[in-house]
Structure formats: C-alpha cells, structure tokens
Design an enzyme around this catalytic site. Sequence first.
Site, PDB file in Angstrom:
ATOM      1  N   GLY A 257      -8.360 -19.579  17.379  1.00 13.57           N
ATOM      2  CA  GLY A 257      -8.220 -18.156  17.636  1.00 13.57           C
ATOM      3  C   GLY A 257      -7.979 -17.345  16.377  1.00 13.57           C
ATOM      4  N   HIS A 258      -7.957 -16.027  16.534  1.00 11.49           N
ATOM      5  CA  HIS A 258      -7.803 -15.108  15.417  1.00 11.49           C
ATOM      6  C   HIS A 258      -6.436 -15.257  14.754  1.00 11.49           C
ATOM      7  CE1 HIS A 258      -6.271 -12.959  18.973  1.00 11.49           C
ATOM      8  NE2 HIS A 258      -5.423 -12.379  18.135  1.00 11.49           N
ATOM      9  N   ASN A 259      -6.420 -15.111  13.439  1.00 11.64           N
ATOM     10  CA  ASN A 259      -5.206 -15.124  12.607  1.00 11.64           C
ATOM     11  C   ASN A 259      -4.543 -16.493  12.481  1.00 11.64           C
ATOM     12  OD1 ASN A 259      -5.630 -12.361  12.494  1.00 11.64           O
ATOM     13  ND2 ASN A 259      -3.962 -11.857  13.883  1.00 11.64           N
ATOM     14  N   GLY A 276      -4.115 -17.427  19.084  1.00 11.09           N
ATOM     15  CA  GLY A 276      -3.990 -16.554  17.932  1.00 11.09           C
ATOM     16  C   GLY A 276      -2.637 -16.579  17.232  1.00 11.09           C
ATOM     17  N   SER A 277      -2.698 -16.476  15.903  1.00  9.35           N
ATOM     18  CA  SER A 277      -1.545 -16.302  15.019  1.00  9.35           C
ATOM     19  C   SER A 277      -0.615 -17.517  14.937  1.00  9.35           C
ATOM     20  CB  SER A 277      -0.727 -15.063  15.431  1.00  9.35           C
ATOM     21  OG  SER A 277      -1.531 -13.898  15.332  1.00  9.35           O
TER      22      SER A 277
END
Length: 362
Positions: A257-259, A276-277
């Site tokens: 996922g993103h980040n 994410g993250s």
Amino acid sequence: MHTIADIARALGIEAAGDTSLRIARVAEPASAGPDDLAMAMKPEYAAQIGTGQARAAMLWSGADWQALGLKAALMAQRPRFAMAGLSAMMDPGQGHGAGIHPTAVIDPSAVLGEGVCVGPFTVIGAGARIGAGSVIGPQCQVGWDVTLGEGALLHGGVRLMARVRIGARFIAHPGVVIGADGFSFVTPEVSGVEKARASLGAEGSESRQSWARIHSLGSVSIGDDVEIGVNSCIDRGSVRDTRIGNGVKFDNLVQIGHNVVIGDDCLICAQSGIAGSTVLGRNVVLGGHTGVSDNLTIGDNVITGGGTKVLSKIPAGRVMLGYPAMKMDTHLETYKSLRRLPRLFADVAALKKAVSKFTGTE
C-alpha cells in the site's frame, strides 16, 4: 556446456573425480541423463541416482560419491546455496532479442544506456532513463520521468508508472505494476469506517456518503537488487514516496500500500498484503498470505508464518503466527488447547452426570 572443473571454480566448491566431464543441464536424479548434473543435495535424493543415467551429481560436503556409482561430483557445505550460482550459469534466459524492436515506441527525450534491449510493442515515455545493459521485454510501459538502473530485467507486461525510481539489477516478472495510485478515499463527514474503527465496531454509518478521491502525489523509490513476482503491485505514496530497500524479494500476488517503508533484505511471500504507512525493518520475512494492517511498525528480523494477520506492532526478532498474530509458540499451544476442547467438554459432562448420581440430584 560447462565442465565439472569450470562449475567448481565459478562456485568456489569442491570437485572430485573426472572434472573434465561436460554438463549440459541439471536434472532430478531419477530422470538425469549422461550429460546432466543430478541435483542430489540430500542422502534421500542421492538414493535415486541409480534409477537415472547421471555420471555426475551435486552432493553435500563429505558425500561418498564413488559409492553412488558416479564418475565425478561437486560437493558443497551448503548445496542449496551453491544451487543459486549454478542455476544462474545454466539459465538459458527468456530469448529476448538484442537491440530495439521496430514496434517499440520510445519518446525522443528518453535516455537509454549502452546495450539496452527493448521488446515489441513496448512504450517508453518522456524523460525516462534506463541504465546500461537493461532488458525491457515485450508490451512493457516505462512511464514519464522513470529512472531504471543498470542491468534491469522487465519481463512482458510490466508497468512502471510516472516518476518511479528504481536501482540497479531490478527484476520484475510479468504483470508487475509499480507506482499506481494508492487506495485513498475520504467522505465529507466522518464515515462509518472511521466510527467503527474508533469504537471497535460499536458504530457504523447511518447515512449514505460518497467517496472523494485523494490523489497520490508521491511515487515509489526502490533500491538495488530487488525482485518482484508475477502480478504484484506497489502503490505510490500520498505525499512522500513508498520506499523499498535494497535486496528485497517479493513473491507473486503481493500488494504493497501507499507510504509503506520496507527495509533491506526483506522476503515477502505470495498473496501477502501490507496496508498503508506501515514500516518494516530489515530482514523481515512475511509468510504466504500474511496481512499487515496500516500504520504499524514491524521490527528487524521478524518472521510471520503463513496466514498470519498482524493488527499491532511487533518488536524485533519475534516469530509470529495466527489471527490475530501472536508469538508462534503461544499460538501453537492455544491451537492444541482448542483441539482438546471437545474431549474436555465430554469429560465435564461425564463428571457432571456422575456428581448428579452421587448427590441424588439427577
């Protein structure tokens, strides 16, 4: 073809017998022909050598190769590690042609290093930079302002989206997508998902809400010596880049996922997903079908067993299993206890019946 002596010299392992024997390919012991190297790296595999026609074999250090009826042998302290180098020597490749195929579309502003090969129907966008000796297979897309290091190999159908940065010796298998937008959406008012998360499920949404898209303004940065399996995806960051360290290896069907930040030399097995993250340390191994929730930290050298679901942070060095993830030995003890429950219930029912008879309350 390679001689036994050539292979031993290249791999730094021991050779014995007629080292001038020439090897055309590797094979399993039972099906090996006279020009094959039998891969008999354990005694149970070596027992099958007599079924085939192999004259030479890859064995473990100290093996009695003559007793196996061989004319030559290669012996290694860690045969499976030696197989990594051997397989590289024997790999015939994918048959990608040299040069640039006439059907490829390459923007005039793209910069291709010396010896780059580009396959049919591939598109290379404006400002892309591809390192020397890279092979870009058929039907690939290298997007706007992408940087791809030297010695890369993109198999057919790989997509590198805009502004992605990738280091040297990158390998991407068919269908890989790097740098698609992250899965980021928001509602005008607090959503049912946010309420449920804050209350651990006590509240949901009472009214219909539409989702507004948050564009991904970051990209993806990938280090050196990274390999990504078939149909795996790494999403670009919302503001900063999604970051993948050096030496990371992804299996097929992995979703990042993103980040997300992944440290050096991690191993991510098939069908795993990281939300994410989340941040992974170095040398983390995620077993197949591991799921990791968002905004977590996983320490260095953590290992998860297959199917583990990580819902909270994990300290360095832990071996985890289960849903929710817990220390593997604790999970296995819990599972054993769970399997004992039917017998325990039967014992309790029998005890209850016996007590009732004794007290006359039945």
